[in-house]
Design an enzyme around this catalytic site. Structure first.
Site, PDB file in Angstrom:
ATOM      1  N   TYR A 142      39.322  42.176  32.884  1.00  0.00           N
ATOM      2  CA  TYR A 142      39.571  42.039  31.453  1.00  0.00           C
ATOM      3  C   TYR A 142      40.653  41.002  31.165  1.00  0.00           C
ATOM      4  CZ  TYR A 142      36.854  45.953  29.557  1.00  0.00           C
ATOM      5  OH  TYR A 142      35.840  46.777  29.139  1.00  0.00           O
ATOM      6  N   LYS A 191      34.596  49.396  44.685  1.00  0.00           N
ATOM      7  CA  LYS A 191      33.414  48.776  45.290  1.00  0.00           C
ATOM      8  C   LYS A 191      33.914  48.050  46.539  1.00  0.00           C
ATOM      9  CE  LYS A 191      29.026  47.682  45.284  1.00  0.00           C
ATOM     10  NZ  LYS A 191      27.950  48.674  45.464  1.00  0.00           N
ATOM     11  N   ASP A 223      28.733  52.595  42.230  1.00  0.00           N
ATOM     12  CA  ASP A 223      27.315  52.875  41.978  1.00  0.00           C
ATOM     13  C   ASP A 223      26.994  54.340  42.299  1.00  0.00           C
ATOM     14  OD1 ASP A 223      27.892  52.201  44.604  1.00  0.00           O
ATOM     15  OD2 ASP A 223      26.037  51.106  44.978  1.00  0.00           O
ATOM     16  N   ASP A 247      35.727  51.548  32.075  1.00  0.00           N
ATOM     17  CA  ASP A 247      35.055  51.348  30.788  1.00  0.00           C
ATOM     18  C   ASP A 247      33.639  51.916  30.858  1.00  0.00           C
ATOM     19  OD1 ASP A 247      34.586  50.293  28.176  1.00  0.00           O
ATOM     20  OD2 ASP A 247      33.468  48.653  29.102  1.00  0.00           O
ATOM     21  N   ASP A 251      32.098  55.898  29.364  1.00  0.00           N
ATOM     22  CA  ASP A 251      30.985  56.039  28.415  1.00  0.00           C
ATOM     23  C   ASP A 251      29.937  56.983  28.987  1.00  0.00           C
ATOM     24  OD1 ASP A 251      32.109  54.239  26.630  1.00  0.00           O
ATOM     25  OD2 ASP A 251      30.210  53.203  26.248  1.00  0.00           O
TER      26      ASP A 251
END
Ligand code: IPM
Ligand code: MG
Length: 357
Positions: A142, A191, A223, A247, A251
């Site tokens: 970001y 990751k 994942d 982020d 959600d």
């Protein structure tokens, strides 16, 4: 005691849901003899319209001069065509980094009475969902370098994921401390099978873990984490992860608890000034229609009482009142199911206020 709160209603449904949260705070203030003094601050689309800047310096100064910040939502299609530097989202990112709010707490809880709204099979929901997602908020992709360049192959664009040792260490500490106060289970999501920044992330989390032997630490690739959240969310207690992965996963976590309209958040730094906001957006399609769910914002105000002002009882009372109203069967349209009672934004706010006596 007087508490000064900067209020950023923002855009879309922001002003409607902030009104409900203010009413709840005032009611709690009356009951417990606190005074909340609110200062309205412009940020997001409204600030672009007035000043051509999503977060003018006066706005950030006003936030810094208050004890805490409560925000509705920013953004909307009206400002989508603008240059990225003056879009509403940029105002939010500048606010987070300007107040140095590196910790983002996003609790995802499935209320008993909302099990019907859970999109997962009922056996999965029955096991319960109570997860604290801790998202790093002022680093990573970001805020990394980005750009575009014209190469012989045509235009290319790049963003960078960069994390320093110190940035990882401070968020890891928050995660372990949080886990100690909960069920003592921490999953660090990365990751590390592909990304160098994730490999450092994992090393630092392991280093910090040596000081918290009671916390069971597990590492999970992002994942797999996305899959496990759907398969068996009850396995999670605290999740700590980077800005971008947080982020996305927050959600996902919100959806399995019924509605994104239910979930609050707290963004914290070193000082007591925090930024409290629902995790949903400005929902321009339902703005000014009395359809929005104000619960995420009301619960964000409850988090503010707890984390910025140390008012634990008052905060718990708001959470309890929200649960009571849901148990009585009242629902805004986003969480409405057959057999429950549909109410609008204002009425939901009033019902929660009416419990504070
Ligand atoms: C969130 C939002 C923001 C983010 C956007 C509006 C910039 O999606 O708070 O999760 O990506 O952080
Ligand atoms: Mg988001």
């Amino acid at each position: 005691m007087i508490y000064n709160v900067a209020l950023i209603p923002g855009d879309g449904i922001g002003p409607e849901i902030i009104k409900c949260a203010v009413a709840v705070l005032n009611k709690i203030g009356e009951k417990y003899s606190h005074e909340f003094v609110f200062q309205e601050v412009d940020a997001g689309g409204v600030a672009i319209d007035k000043y051509n800047d999503p977060l003018p310096k006066e706005s950030i100064d006003a936030c810094l001069n208050n004890d805490s910040v409560l925000l509705g939502a920013v953004g909307g299609p009206k400002w989508d065509h603008l240059d990225v530097e003056i879009r509403p989202e940029k105002g939010l990112l500048k606010l987070r980094s300007g107040l140095n709010l590196f910790t983002n707490l996003r609790p995802a809880v499935l209320h008993n009475s909302l099990k019907e709204s859970c999109v997962l099979k009922s056996e999965i929901g029955d096991k319960g969902i109570d997860i604290m997602v801790i998202r790093e908020l002022t680093g990573g992709i970001y805020f990394g370098e980005r750009g575009r360049e014209l190469t012989t192959l045509g235009e290319s664009a790049w963003d960078t994921e960069r994390y320093s040792y110190e940035e990882i260490k401070r968020i890891a500490k928050v995660a372990f401390e949080t886990a100690m106060k909960r069920r003592k289970k921490l999953v660090s999501v990365d990751k590390a099978n592909v990304l160098e920044s994730s490999r450092l992330w994992r090393e630092v989390v392991i280093e910090v873990s040596s000081r918290y032997p009671e916390v069971a630490l597990e590492h999970m690739y992002v994942d797999n984490a996305a899959m496990q959240l759907i398969k068996d969310p009850s396995q999670f207690d605290v999740i700590v992860t980077s800005n971008m992965f947080g982020d996305i996963l927050s959600d996902e976590a919100s959806q399995i608890t019924g509605s994104i309209g239910m979930l609050p958040s707290a963004s914290l730094g070193k000082s007591n000034i925090g930024l409290y906001e629902p995790i949903h957006g400005s929902a321009p399609d339902i703005a000014d229609k009395d359809l929005a769910n104000p619960i995420a914002t009301i619960l964000s105000a409850a988090m503010m009482l707890k984390y910025s002002f140390g008012l634990e009882d008052e905060s718990n009372e708001i959470e309890k009142d929200v649960t009571a109203v849901l148990d009585e069967g009242f629902r805004t349209p986003d969480i409405f199911t057959n057999g429950t009672k549909k109410v609008g934004t204002k009425e939901m706010g009033n019902l929660i206020c009416s419990k504070i006596i």
